[in-house]
Design a protein around this motif. Structure first.
Motif, short mmCIF file in Angstrom:
data_model
loop_
_atom_site.label_atom_id
_atom_site.label_comp_id
_atom_site.label_asym_id
_atom_site.label_seq_id
_atom_site.Cartn_x
_atom_site.Cartn_y
_atom_site.Cartn_z
N LEU A 8 0.86 -1.18 0.00
CA LEU A 8 0.00 0.00 0.00
C LEU A 8 0.89 1.23 0.00
O LEU A 8 1.88 1.29 0.72
CB LEU A 8 -0.93 -0.01 1.22
CG LEU A 8 -1.87 -1.22 1.29
CD1 LEU A 8 -2.56 -1.26 2.64
CD2 LEU A 8 -2.87 -1.19 0.16
N ASP A 13 -2.94 4.28 4.63
CA ASP A 13 -3.52 3.04 4.12
C ASP A 13 -2.88 1.83 4.82
O ASP A 13 -3.58 0.88 5.18
CB ASP A 13 -3.35 2.91 2.61
CG ASP A 13 -4.16 3.93 1.83
OD1 ASP A 13 -5.16 4.47 2.39
OD2 ASP A 13 -3.81 4.21 0.67
N PHE A 17 -4.88 -0.78 7.11
CA PHE A 17 -4.80 -2.21 6.85
C PHE A 17 -4.38 -2.96 8.12
O PHE A 17 -4.98 -3.97 8.49
CB PHE A 17 -3.81 -2.51 5.72
CG PHE A 17 -3.60 -3.98 5.50
CD1 PHE A 17 -4.43 -4.68 4.65
CD2 PHE A 17 -2.59 -4.66 6.17
CE1 PHE A 17 -4.25 -6.05 4.47
CE2 PHE A 17 -2.40 -6.02 5.99
CZ PHE A 17 -3.24 -6.71 5.13
N LEU A 53 -7.72 -8.04 -0.30
CA LEU A 53 -7.97 -6.68 0.18
C LEU A 53 -6.91 -5.73 -0.36
O LEU A 53 -7.24 -4.65 -0.87
CB LEU A 53 -8.00 -6.64 1.71
CG LEU A 53 -8.12 -5.24 2.34
CD1 LEU A 53 -9.41 -4.54 1.90
CD2 LEU A 53 -8.02 -5.32 3.85
N ILE A 54 -5.67 -6.12 -0.28
CA ILE A 54 -4.59 -5.26 -0.78
C ILE A 54 -4.71 -5.06 -2.28
O ILE A 54 -4.57 -3.95 -2.79
CB ILE A 54 -3.21 -5.85 -0.39
CG1 ILE A 54 -3.02 -5.72 1.11
CG2 ILE A 54 -2.09 -5.14 -1.14
CD1 ILE A 54 -1.82 -6.46 1.65
N TYR A 57 -7.61 -2.66 -2.88
CA TYR A 57 -7.74 -1.56 -1.92
C TYR A 57 -8.09 -0.23 -2.59
O TYR A 57 -8.85 0.56 -2.04
CB TYR A 57 -6.47 -1.41 -1.07
CG TYR A 57 -6.71 -0.52 0.11
CD1 TYR A 57 -7.42 -1.00 1.20
CD2 TYR A 57 -6.28 0.80 0.12
CE1 TYR A 57 -7.67 -0.18 2.29
CE2 TYR A 57 -6.54 1.61 1.20
CZ TYR A 57 -7.23 1.12 2.27
OH TYR A 57 -7.50 1.92 3.34
N ARG A 61 -11.04 1.68 -0.82
CA ARG A 61 -10.53 2.69 0.11
C ARG A 61 -11.63 3.55 0.72
O ARG A 61 -11.60 3.89 1.90
CB ARG A 61 -9.51 3.57 -0.59
CG ARG A 61 -8.96 4.69 0.29
CD ARG A 61 -7.99 5.58 -0.44
NE ARG A 61 -6.73 4.86 -0.62
CZ ARG A 61 -6.15 4.66 -1.79
NH1 ARG A 61 -6.68 5.13 -2.89
NH2 ARG A 61 -5.01 4.00 -1.87
#
Length: 89
Positions: A8, A13, A17, A53-54, A57, A61
């Motif tokens: 990220l 961020d 996370f 998720l990453i 993202y 976000r």
């Protein structure tokens, strides 16, 4: 796992996370273990969920933490069910 957060770009961020990971990892692990049994398959499902998720993202976000927690829950459940389908169960 948290080393993946380095992908990220922004500090905020990565911090978010890490916070989400710390808040949800145990619950997601329990859910995956209920579906797959305890062990590596459940751990892999949770790991894959955080990688997703990453990877997504940028699109996620703007969601609230609560929305992201629900998204994570759905993804770990679907990942576990996909594993079972692949195994023919």
């Amino acid at each position: 796992m948290l080393s993946f957060a380095l992908r990220l770009e922004r500090d905020e961020d990565r911090e978010r996370f890490t916070r989400l990971y710390n808040q949800t990892q145990r619950r997601l692990q329990r859910l995956a273990a209920r579906l797959l049994g305890p062990g590596p398959r459940a751990e892999d499902a949770v790991h894959d969920t955080f990688i997703k998720l990453i990877q997504n993202y940028g699109q996620l976000r703007s969601r609230s933490d609560g929305q992201l927690e629900r998204w994570l829950t759905a993804v770990v459940k679907n990942t576990a069910l996909d594993t079972l389908r692949k195994e023919g169960r």
